[in-house]
Design an enzyme around this catalytic site. Structure first.
Site, mmCIF file in Angstrom:
data_model
loop_
_atom_site.group_PDB
_atom_site.id
_atom_site.type_symbol
_atom_site.label_atom_id
_atom_site.label_comp_id
_atom_site.label_asym_id
_atom_site.label_seq_id
_atom_site.Cartn_x
_atom_site.Cartn_y
_atom_site.Cartn_z
ATOM 1 C CG HIS A 58 4.318 -13.299 8.946
ATOM 2 N ND1 HIS A 58 4.857 -12.052 8.738
ATOM 3 C CD2 HIS A 58 3.001 -13.087 9.207
ATOM 4 C CE1 HIS A 58 3.916 -11.128 8.893
ATOM 5 N NE2 HIS A 58 2.769 -11.724 9.169
ATOM 6 C CG HIS A 60 -0.509 -13.306 8.462
ATOM 7 N ND1 HIS A 60 -0.285 -12.706 9.677
ATOM 8 C CD2 HIS A 60 -1.122 -14.497 8.734
ATOM 9 C CE1 HIS A 60 -0.732 -13.488 10.643
ATOM 10 N NE2 HIS A 60 -1.237 -14.582 10.103
ATOM 11 C CG ASP A 62 -0.724 -8.243 5.924
ATOM 12 O OD1 ASP A 62 -0.736 -9.439 6.291
ATOM 13 O OD2 ASP A 62 -0.330 -7.315 6.669
ATOM 14 C CG HIS A 63 3.342 -9.623 5.805
ATOM 15 N ND1 HIS A 63 4.278 -8.869 6.458
ATOM 16 C CD2 HIS A 63 2.164 -9.371 6.425
ATOM 17 C CE1 HIS A 63 3.696 -8.189 7.450
ATOM 18 N NE2 HIS A 63 2.417 -8.485 7.439
ATOM 19 C CG HIS A 118 2.163 -12.019 13.848
ATOM 20 N ND1 HIS A 118 1.053 -11.296 14.206
ATOM 21 C CD2 HIS A 118 2.180 -12.055 12.481
ATOM 22 C CE1 HIS A 118 0.413 -10.910 13.091
ATOM 23 N NE2 HIS A 118 1.080 -11.360 12.044
ATOM 24 C CG ASP A 142 2.888 -8.270 10.769
ATOM 25 O OD1 ASP A 142 3.456 -7.252 10.347
ATOM 26 O OD2 ASP A 142 1.842 -8.740 10.278
ATOM 27 C CG HIS A 180 1.349 -3.669 9.750
ATOM 28 N ND1 HIS A 180 0.301 -3.593 8.865
ATOM 29 C CD2 HIS A 180 1.711 -4.972 9.799
ATOM 30 C CE1 HIS A 180 0.030 -4.799 8.383
ATOM 31 N NE2 HIS A 180 0.879 -5.666 8.938
HETATM 32 FE FE FE Z 1 0.824 -7.867 8.637
HETATM 33 ZN ZN ZN Z 2 0.921 -10.765 9.941
#
Ligand code: FE
Ligand code: ZN
Length: 269
Positions: A58, A60, A62-63, A118, A142, A180
């Site tokens: 996805h 985001h 942080d990915h 998410h 996530d 995570h």
């Molecule tokens: Fe994340």
């Molecule tokens: Zn995420």
């Protein structure tokens, strides 16, 4: 030297609590959700691995934050798989529900599941039935966490419930590679929902011991999550009763309604 044909799956830690999973055969490697390039570059160099593909679940940051740097450092022809939408930098292959794609090195094939909740265009990668994959594997981003699930930033409780139902239908021995390390805080909440769940109480001790040694609590399995994860147990008596009590409702007619209540409860827990 005899080459190991079995695949290795290794968690590369990033940021505070992300894992960038690296799937490799000793020579060639894939990474899932590289939010940061530098720990990936360090790991590949240390293990003398060649990056042959990037899988994104996805959009985001942080990915996805490390994709362009990895391509710049390692070669712009590396395929980048990801969900539909304009917000995956460097993506070369759009992956939608039911897609199957085969990667030759490391040798593995994936089936794509769309799992909105998410985010809306969230996907998961499932690998099964291959000589070198002993247990089925799921890279779920996530959507699902050990003893928890992702926050609903874009999707609805109904969508998340349907997404988790896809995971519930997978083989119980499927190894689940979440992105995570949220397990201990998820367990604290899960215990509030199901204080009498004996499997959960045992798991809480195991997970605490792992974290005390700074070890990952992952991968988990689908079978394990069916025992301890309230978001995978929205049809279970104790989960429904807790949701009724917290919401003050007289009835919650479906697992999606139960999920809506406990997800909102977790958000303020
Ligand atoms: Fe994340
Ligand atoms: Zn995420």
């Amino acid at each position: 030297m005899v080459k190991n044909t079995l695949l290795h799956v290794w968690p590369i830690p990033a940021f505070e609590d992300n894992y960038i999973w690296c799937i490799h055969d000793g020579d060639c490697a894939l990474v899932v959700d590289p939010g940061d390039a530098s720990p990936v570059l360090r790991y590949l160099e240390q293990e003398k691995l060649t990056l042959t593909g990037i899988l994104i679940t996805h959009h985001h940051a942080d990915h996805t934050g490390g994709i362009l740097q990895l391509l710049k450092s390692l070669g712009s022809s590396i395929p980048v798989y990801g969900p539909i939408g304009n917000n995956i930098p460097g993506r070369t292959q759009v992956a939608i529900e039911g897609d199957k794609f085969e990667i030759s090195a490391p040798r593995i094939s994936f089936e794509v599941h769309e799992v909105p909740g998410h985010t809306l265009s969230h996907i998961a990668y499932f690998a099964n039935m291959q000589a070198n994959v002993v247990e089925p594997m799921l890279f779920c981003g996530d959507t699902l966490f050990a003893s928890g699930c992702g926050r609903l930033f874009e999707g609805t409780p109904t969508q998340m419930s349907q997404s988790l139902a896809k995971f519930i239908a997978l083989p119980k021995n499927t190894l689940v590679y979440c992105t995570h390390e949220y397990t201990l805080s998820n367990i604290r909440f899960a215990l509030a929902v199901e204080p009498n769940n004996a499997n959960l109480i045992t798991w809480a001790q195991t997970a605490k011991a792992l974290r005390a040694q700074n070890l990952p609590t992952l991968p988990t399995t689908i079978g394990q999550e069916l025992q301890v994860n309230p978001f995978m147990r929205c049809d279970q008596k104790e989960v429904i009763e807790s949701a009724l009590e917290v919401s003050g409702e007289k009835s919650l007619p479906s697992p999606a309604h139960v999920l809506a209540v406990i997800r909102a409860w977790k958000d303020r827990f």
